[in-house]
Scaffold this motif. Structure first.
Motif, PDB file in Angstrom:
ATOM      1  N   HIS A 208       0.846  -1.199   0.000  1.00 13.68           N
ATOM      2  CA  HIS A 208       0.000   0.000   0.000  1.00 13.68           C
ATOM      3  C   HIS A 208       0.884   1.252   0.000  1.00 13.68           C
ATOM      4  CE1 HIS A 208      -3.371   2.645   0.927  1.00 13.68           C
ATOM      5  NE2 HIS A 208      -2.670   3.145   1.948  1.00 13.68           N
ATOM      6  N   MET A 209       1.931   1.238   0.818  1.00 12.63           N
ATOM      7  CA  MET A 209       2.845   2.372   0.898  1.00 12.63           C
ATOM      8  C   MET A 209       3.522   2.625  -0.451  1.00 12.63           C
ATOM      9  SD  MET A 209       6.422   2.668   3.020  1.00 12.63           S
ATOM     10  CE  MET A 209       7.280   1.710   1.764  1.00 12.63           C
ATOM     11  N   CYS A 210       4.022   1.551  -1.073  1.00 14.59           N
ATOM     12  CA  CYS A 210       4.747   1.697  -2.333  1.00 14.59           C
ATOM     13  C   CYS A 210       3.818   2.080  -3.484  1.00 14.59           C
ATOM     14  CB  CYS A 210       5.497   0.418  -2.652  1.00 14.59           C
ATOM     15  SG  CYS A 210       6.897   0.144  -1.530  1.00 14.59           S
ATOM     16  N   ASP A 211       2.580   1.597  -3.430  1.00 17.50           N
ATOM     17  CA  ASP A 211       1.610   2.036  -4.434  1.00 17.50           C
ATOM     18  C   ASP A 211       1.475   3.552  -4.416  1.00 17.50           C
ATOM     19  OD1 ASP A 211       1.043  -0.427  -5.498  1.00 17.50           O
ATOM     20  OD2 ASP A 211      -0.664  -0.828  -4.184  1.00 17.50           O
ATOM     21  N   ASN A 212       1.490   4.123  -3.190  1.00 21.64           N
ATOM     22  CA  ASN A 212       1.405   5.583  -3.052  1.00 21.64           C
ATOM     23  C   ASN A 212       2.670   6.268  -3.575  1.00 21.64           C
ATOM     24  OD1 ASN A 212      -1.139   5.478  -1.914  1.00 21.64           O
ATOM     25  ND2 ASN A 212      -0.367   5.361   0.198  1.00 21.64           N
ATOM     26  N   ILE A 213       3.815   5.630  -3.333  1.00 21.53           N
ATOM     27  CA  ILE A 213       5.092   6.210  -3.771  1.00 21.53           C
ATOM     28  C   ILE A 213       5.144   6.320  -5.296  1.00 21.53           C
ATOM     29  CG2 ILE A 213       7.587   5.785  -3.940  1.00 21.53           C
ATOM     30  CD1 ILE A 213       7.504   4.691  -1.104  1.00 21.53           C
ATOM     31  N   VAL A 214       4.709   5.269  -6.000  1.00 21.57           N
ATOM     32  CA  VAL A 214       4.866   5.242  -7.459  1.00 21.57           C
ATOM     33  C   VAL A 214       3.664   5.836  -8.199  1.00 21.57           C
ATOM     34  CG1 VAL A 214       6.431   3.276  -7.384  1.00 21.57           C
ATOM     35  CG2 VAL A 214       3.976   2.872  -7.612  1.00 21.57           C
ATOM     36  N   GLN A 215       2.705   6.381  -7.458  1.00 21.39           N
ATOM     37  CA  GLN A 215       1.579   7.044  -8.121  1.00 21.39           C
ATOM     38  C   GLN A 215       2.053   8.357  -8.750  1.00 21.39           C
ATOM     39  OE1 GLN A 215      -1.638   7.577  -5.380  1.00 21.39           O
ATOM     40  NE2 GLN A 215      -2.502   5.538  -5.729  1.00 21.39           N
ATOM     41  N   GLY A 216       1.269   8.829  -9.682  1.00 20.37           N
ATOM     42  CA  GLY A 216       1.607  10.100 -10.300  1.00 20.37           C
ATOM     43  C   GLY A 216       2.335   9.915 -11.613  1.00 20.37           C
ATOM     44  N   SER A 217       2.869  11.035 -12.144  1.00 21.02           N
ATOM     45  CA  SER A 217       3.435  11.012 -13.493  1.00 21.02           C
ATOM     46  C   SER A 217       4.957  10.863 -13.516  1.00 21.02           C
ATOM     47  CB  SER A 217       3.054  12.309 -14.224  1.00 21.02           C
ATOM     48  OG  SER A 217       3.531  13.436 -13.496  1.00 21.02           O
ATOM     49  N   GLU A 218       5.598  10.788 -12.345  1.00 23.15           N
ATOM     50  CA  GLU A 218       7.061  10.690 -12.309  1.00 23.15           C
ATOM     51  C   GLU A 218       7.528   9.266 -12.611  1.00 23.15           C
ATOM     52  OE1 GLU A 218       9.114  13.615  -9.355  1.00 23.15           O
ATOM     53  OE2 GLU A 218       7.506  12.590  -8.281  1.00 23.15           O
ATOM     54  N   ASN A 219       8.795   9.213 -13.133  1.00 21.26           N
ATOM     55  CA  ASN A 219       9.438   7.916 -13.350  1.00 21.26           C
ATOM     56  C   ASN A 219      10.075   7.471 -12.028  1.00 21.26           C
ATOM     57  OD1 ASN A 219       8.902   7.955 -16.167  1.00 21.26           O
ATOM     58  ND2 ASN A 219      10.640   9.359 -16.431  1.00 21.26           N
ATOM     59  N   ILE A 220       9.418   6.553 -11.332  1.00 25.55           N
ATOM     60  CA  ILE A 220       9.896   6.132 -10.005  1.00 25.55           C
ATOM     61  C   ILE A 220      10.063   4.616  -9.963  1.00 25.55           C
ATOM     62  CG2 ILE A 220       9.407   6.051  -7.525  1.00 25.55           C
ATOM     63  CD1 ILE A 220       7.832   8.631  -7.849  1.00 25.55           C
ATOM     64  N   VAL A 221      11.203   4.173  -9.421  1.00 22.39           N
ATOM     65  CA  VAL A 221      11.437   2.766  -9.081  1.00 22.39           C
ATOM     66  C   VAL A 221      11.659   2.701  -7.579  1.00 22.39           C
ATOM     67  CG1 VAL A 221      12.893   0.744  -9.390  1.00 22.39           C
ATOM     68  CG2 VAL A 221      12.522   2.308 -11.298  1.00 22.39           C
TER      69      VAL A 221
ATOM     70  N   PHE B 280       8.837  -1.941  -7.092  1.00 18.99           N
ATOM     71  CA  PHE B 280       7.649  -1.307  -7.668  1.00 18.99           C
ATOM     72  C   PHE B 280       8.099  -0.344  -8.761  1.00 18.99           C
ATOM     73  CE2 PHE B 280       6.720  -2.626  -3.445  1.00 18.99           C
ATOM     74  CZ  PHE B 280       5.374  -3.012  -3.427  1.00 18.99           C
ATOM     75  N   VAL B 281       7.362  -0.291  -9.864  1.00 18.26           N
ATOM     76  CA  VAL B 281       7.686   0.606 -10.974  1.00 18.26           C
ATOM     77  C   VAL B 281       6.446   1.416 -11.340  1.00 18.26           C
ATOM     78  CG1 VAL B 281       8.410   0.735 -13.399  1.00 18.26           C
ATOM     79  CG2 VAL B 281       9.454  -0.966 -11.865  1.00 18.26           C
ATOM     80  N   SER B 282       6.603   2.756 -11.421  1.00 15.14           N
ATOM     81  CA  SER B 282       5.463   3.612 -11.779  1.00 15.14           C
ATOM     82  C   SER B 282       5.085   3.416 -13.240  1.00 15.14           C
ATOM     83  CB  SER B 282       5.811   5.076 -11.520  1.00 15.14           C
ATOM     84  OG  SER B 282       6.822   5.494 -12.425  1.00 15.14           O
ATOM     85  N   LYS B 283       3.874   3.878 -13.630  1.00 11.16           N
ATOM     86  CA  LYS B 283       3.377   3.697 -14.993  1.00 11.16           C
ATOM     87  C   LYS B 283       4.279   4.389 -16.008  1.00 11.16           C
ATOM     88  CE  LYS B 283      -1.542   2.836 -14.311  1.00 11.16           C
ATOM     89  NZ  LYS B 283      -2.928   3.312 -14.582  1.00 11.16           N
ATOM     90  N   SER B 284       4.695   5.592 -15.681  1.00 13.47           N
ATOM     91  CA  SER B 284       5.540   6.314 -16.635  1.00 13.47           C
ATOM     92  C   SER B 284       6.895   5.630 -16.801  1.00 13.47           C
ATOM     93  CB  SER B 284       5.735   7.770 -16.185  1.00 13.47           C
ATOM     94  OG  SER B 284       6.297   7.795 -14.876  1.00 13.47           O
ATOM     95  N   ALA B 285       7.437   5.039 -15.722  1.00 15.28           N
ATOM     96  CA  ALA B 285       8.713   4.312 -15.806  1.00 15.28           C
ATOM     97  C   ALA B 285       8.557   3.033 -16.615  1.00 15.28           C
ATOM     98  CB  ALA B 285       9.234   3.998 -14.409  1.00 15.28           C
ATOM     99  N   GLN B 286       7.370   2.444 -16.542  1.00 18.22           N
ATOM    100  CA  GLN B 286       7.100   1.240 -17.339  1.00 18.22           C
ATOM    101  C   GLN B 286       7.172   1.559 -18.828  1.00 18.22           C
ATOM    102  OE1 GLN B 286       3.263  -0.308 -16.035  1.00 18.22           O
ATOM    103  NE2 GLN B 286       3.851  -0.056 -13.875  1.00 18.22           N
ATOM    104  N   LYS B 287       6.703   2.754 -19.200  1.00 16.51           N
ATOM    105  CA  LYS B 287       6.659   3.149 -20.617  1.00 16.51           C
ATOM    106  C   LYS B 287       8.046   3.322 -21.216  1.00 16.51           C
ATOM    107  CE  LYS B 287       2.127   5.376 -20.270  1.00 16.51           C
ATOM    108  NZ  LYS B 287       1.390   6.679 -20.308  1.00 16.51           N
ATOM    109  N   ILE B 288       9.030   3.625 -20.390  1.00 14.67           N
ATOM    110  CA  ILE B 288      10.379   3.815 -20.936  1.00 14.67           C
ATOM    111  C   ILE B 288      11.223   2.539 -20.837  1.00 14.67           C
ATOM    112  CG2 ILE B 288      10.374   6.304 -20.502  1.00 14.67           C
ATOM    113  CD1 ILE B 288      12.137   5.785 -18.055  1.00 14.67           C
TER     114      ILE B 288
ATOM    115  N   GLY C 157       7.676 -11.477 -11.171  1.00 10.72           N
ATOM    116  CA  GLY C 157       6.459 -10.728 -10.930  1.00 10.72           C
ATOM    117  C   GLY C 157       5.946 -10.071 -12.192  1.00 10.72           C
ATOM    118  N   THR C 158       5.066  -9.073 -12.012  1.00  8.27           N
ATOM    119  CA  THR C 158       4.446  -8.360 -13.127  1.00  8.27           C
ATOM    120  C   THR C 158       5.286  -7.142 -13.501  1.00  8.27           C
ATOM    121  OG1 THR C 158       3.128  -6.950 -11.684  1.00  8.27           O
ATOM    122  CG2 THR C 158       2.192  -9.098 -12.270  1.00  8.27           C
TER     123      THR C 158
END
Length: 887
Positions: free
Chosen positions: A793-806, A822-830, A851-852
């Motif tokens: 739950h904590m990490c989901d909050n960390i990687v939310q938003g538009s930043e490239n976060i691992v 955990f990888v944010s959506k924008s980081a997944q795109k790159i 994992g996914t």
């Protein structure tokens, strides 16, 4: 010829010989009784070998049967020839020292020509070249040109040591159009013209096993007439599969498969194989054979799997054999009405095996198809075949069959080498492991002519004479205690003993033998023929041949064992009442501690069924029913419907244990005299121990009372701990309190994690990519003893938003260390993928994971290498996308 259906033909044969004063016996089970030379009964005489050896043991000097038989030697020819099948019935008339050749030949001729109305000019006879007596009898009935003389190889029946003699075979000539067109075509030709119907064996000699023959005082008659073969003739059909009964089964299969017989040769062959195999399978299940990986069970499993394989060819992709059972039962219910009573059990056994194998087969076929793509020189390696067999459970015979159909073969030599290697490894493992399995039994072989009188049914002690002393297999005159030696495998044989030997699933007695000169502890007893072998440990003194010893069994242990043994009989009967008559004992072990009972049943027992079983047995215990033990002739016992186990060996006189009209079984074990002595019956476990086999473990007497005592003590302790007399209410209060505390703890953990998340983000490392303006934030943090769902739950909050976060979090729980990525959506795109990244990082610490694209986890084995992992995080992240630089 007179057309007769299969049932009519069978009945006409049995009735005919009854008119000749023969006793009609029911077909014996397919499972041989007291004959280790056969897996299945394969001829009419096989179940009656003893009668031929000992004429006076037969129920009557003249007997007639229609015997169910199974032979699988020619399984590859089934469905491809007109006469091969795995299941068939053998009609037979037998004389044990009564009539001989004249009557046997005359009655065979009379039945075939006057009852079955076969034209005598179509009969061809073979006789042993030295048997002038048989030749003369036949010459009075058949044109001598139709009587052929053959040598010992063709017309002398013998199987090594034992009764033997010349034989005379009766053939039916189907006509020249079925022949090979050779001028010398006769009954020993392999063509389809002559069909062997009946073999008359005149057992008049005794082979001593060394090539010497002596005349039997009372010669015997043993005949075998193939029911299905005779049906082919009287019904005027050319094929085993076209007689009325089997033809109806073919029609049933075709209807279920939605195909038409006779339109496609490949389909026709598949239908015939299925029809044959399901006949064998149904009657095996009827005779309590359960599919397994050895012995009879393996043969049954092989037939089921072959039938499933051919079912797929005609469109059966799901379980279907259990449905075809209905056709087998319908076609055989006249001769075997018991099939109807056991239909449910038979179908359950087959359905369970089908479902299990369909999963295996589908997986194996997929693997096989992949292997075929890489096959070289049209030969599959033994290694690949072994992989299919060992890893995927795909039978080698199916592999060979499928490959042969496609023009390939298997390197069977290499396969067999791998199988042997596996067996050797298994044996090493088995020999080096320690086992407490008391179902096993060692076989001590004593080559001495001793006899021990067993008095243990009525006595717990005796004064007995020592008649044998053995240290391992060495016979001794005496043995003394030597404190410097450890005596292993010391055996004492007495002239009479109260000690019960291990057998019939009952553990042996233990106890003591002693005199002024010696003290021996009896730790185990086995029986070898009529000899009771007492395994002992020497406590003190010297024991000699001829010594008289005071012999005492452990009475308390014996009585406890008896309670469990009688309770096992009661359990057997109760299971049949509650679950159905398909239930039969499949294994048993009783000692002074517990009873363990295996039985045929395909489903897990419900709580209600277990409660009902317990209740019924305990009510019988309270009824204080007398337990009677009686010795009687085996045939009388069978008429009482006393239950017998096929795997047990019984003599002419058997011991029957009866509990009123509730239970009646053959049994040589020891029992209580009244059910009230059992005191109490409690089931402690119910499990599966194999396909179609369940196991119940239970306690009786003092052990059951001890269980209740221990349970009560636990309940009292629980009340004190909870400080609540109402235990249920106390547990509910505790659970509610724990839930409240857990909720509070979780809220606190979330608050901690949220605070930690802010710190982790503020300490994040930033990487700027060279070719773009993209910035990647790498968050690395460590947490201890926090629930994983809270961390997620904590990490989901960390990687939310538009930043490239691992985010890479290391979570400690006790001695275990877990890495979560955990990888944010924008980081997944790159190009970043959490599952792949965690797998790469885990290699630095000898871990594994996956994992996914968003979330991955891995276990860390080598914590001391964690610094290496931390050093390489940036490098591996950049490697997944492109080179970058810190800012």
């Amino acid at each position: 010829m007179k057309y007769m259906k299969l049932d009519e033909l069978r009945e006409s044969f049995l009735t005919f010989f009854e008119s000749k004063k023969h006793l009609r016996l029911k077909s014996f089970s397919l499972i041989p009784n007291n004959d280790n030379s056969l897996l299945f009964i394969n001829s009419g005489m096989a179940p009656m070998k003893k009668f031929f050896m000992e004429n006076n043991s037969a129920p009557k000097s003249r007997v007639v049967t229609s015997q169910r038989c199974v032979r699988t030697l020619d399984i590859d020819l089934v469905g491809k020839t007109s006469r091969h099948g795995t299941y068939f019935e053998m009609l037979g008339n037998f004389s044990f020292g009564d009539y001989f050749k004249k009557e046997a030949i005359n009655w065979a001729f009379e039945f075939l020509c006057e009852v079955a109305k076969l034209p005598k000019e179509k009969l061809v006879i073979s006789v042993f070249e030295e048997d002038e007596e048989a030749y003369k009898i036949w010459k009075e009935k058949i044109n001598p040109e139709k009587i052929m003389k053959f040598d010992r190889k063709n017309n002398f029946w013998e199987h090594g040591k034992g009764p033997c003699g010349p034989c005379s075979e009766i053939y039916f000539d189907k006509g020249k159009k079925y022949g090979c067109k050779k001028e010398n075509c006769n009954v020993d030709c392999d063509c389809e013209r002559y069909i062997e119907l009946w073999n008359l064996v005149f057992t008049q000699f005794l082979n001593d096993g060394n090539g010497s023959y002596s005349k039997l005082k009372s010669p015997n008659i043993d005949t075998g007439l193939g029911l299905e073969r005779l049906a082919c003739v009287v019904q005027g059909v050319d094929n085993f599969f076209l007689i009325d009964s089997i033809k109806n089964i073919l029609k049933f299969i075709c209807k279920k498969a939605n195909i038409i017989y006779g339109h496609n040769e490949k389909n026709d062959t598949s239908v015939k194989i299925i029809a044959d195999h399901i006949r064998s399978i149904v009657f095996m299940a009827f005779d309590k054979v359960i599919p397994s990986n050895e012995g009879r069970g393996y043969v049954m499993r092989k037939l089921v799997r072959r039938a499933i394989r051919y079912g797929k060819i005609i469109g059966f992709n799901n379980a279907f054999l259990y449905k075809i059972c209905d056709a087998i039962i319908e076609e055989n219910k006249t001769a075997y009405p018991e099939l109807l009573e056991n239909a449910s059990c038979i179908k359950k056994i087959i359905l369970l095996e089908e479902e299990n194998f369909l999963k295996t087969m589908n997986n194996g076929l997929n693997v096989l198809e992949e292997m075929l793509k890489n096959i070289k020189n049209n030969i599959m390696s033994g290694k690949d075949a072994f992989l299919l067999h060992d890893t995927h459970g795909f039978p080698i015979d199916l592999t060979i069959e499928i490959l042969n159909e496609r023009g390939f073969s298997v390197n069977i030599e290499e396969f067999n080498e791998l199988i042997e290697k596996q067996k050797k490894m298994s044996n090493i493992a088995r020999n080096t492991s320690c086992s407490n399995d008391t179902w096993g039994k060692k076989n001590l072989i004593l080559n001495n002519n001793f006899h021990s009188e067993y008095i243990g049914y009525n006595a717990f002690s005796s004064n007995s004479k020592v008649i044998g002393i053995f240290l391992e297999n060495n016979s001794l005159q005496s043995i003394s205690l030597d404190k410097n030696k450890f005596y292993k495998n010391l055996y004492i044989i007495l002239n009479k003993t109260p000690f019960s030997a291990e057998g019939g699933g009952q553990a042996s007695d233990t106890g003591r033998m002693f005199s002024e000169n010696v003290d021996l502890k009896v730790i185990h007893v086995e029986k070898n023929s009529s000899v009771y072998i007492h395994e002992c440990s020497l406590k003190s003194g010297t024991v000699e041949i001829g010594d008289i010893l005071k012999v005492n069994i452990d009475v308390d242990k014996r009585k406890s064992t008896q309670r469990n043994h009688t309770a096992a009989h009661m359990l057997h009967s109760t299971l049949r009442i509650i679950l159905g008559n398909h239930v039969y004992q499949s294994g048993q072990f009783v000692n002074d501690k517990l009873l363990r009972f295996d039985f045929t049943h395909s489903e897990k027992l419900t709580k209600n069924q277990l409660n009902e079983i317990e209740k019924n047995i305990n009510l019988k215990i309270l009824d204080a029913i007398s337990v009677e033990t009686t010795e009687m002739p085996i045939e009388k016992a069978r008429k009482l419907n006393a239950m017998a186990l096929f795997e047990e060996k019984y003599g002419d006189v058997v011991r029957v244990v009866q509990i009123s009209d509730f239970s009646s079984e053959f049994c040589s074990g020891t029992h209580v005299s009244n059910t009230s002595e059992i005191c109490l019956f409690k089931i402690i476990n119910e499990t599966s121990v194999g396909s179609g086999i369940r196991r119940i473990e239970a306690l009786t007497g003092a052990c059951a009372l001890e269980l209740f005592k221990n349970c009560n003590e636990i309940l009292e302790k629980a009340k004190k701990i909870l400080k609540q007399n109402d235990l249920i209410k106390g547990i509910e209060n505790l659970l509610n309190s724990n839930k409240e505390n857990a909720d509070k703890l979780k809220k606190l953990e979330i608050e901690i994690c949220n605070n930690m998340a802010k710190k982790f983000l503020s300490d994040a490392k930033k990487i700027k990519l060279k070719k773009t303006d993209n910035i990647i934030k790498i968050v690395v943090g460590k947490l201890k003893e926090i629930q994983t769902d809270v961390v997620r739950h904590m990490c989901d909050n960390i990687v939310q938003g538009s930043e490239n976060i691992v985010a890479i979090i290391f979570l400690t729980h006790g001695d275990k260390l877990l890495m979560m990525v955990f990888v944010s959506k924008s980081a997944q795109k790159i190009g970043l993928h959490a599952g792949n990244l965690v797998r790469i990082l885990a290699k630095f610490v000898d871990g594994s994971g996956g994992g996914t694209i968003k979330f991955g986890t891995a276990g860390i084995k080598l914590k001391q290498k964690l610094p290496d992992l931390l050093k390489n995080i940036d490098k591996e992240i950049l490697a997944m996308i492109c080179l970058g630089e810190e800012i």
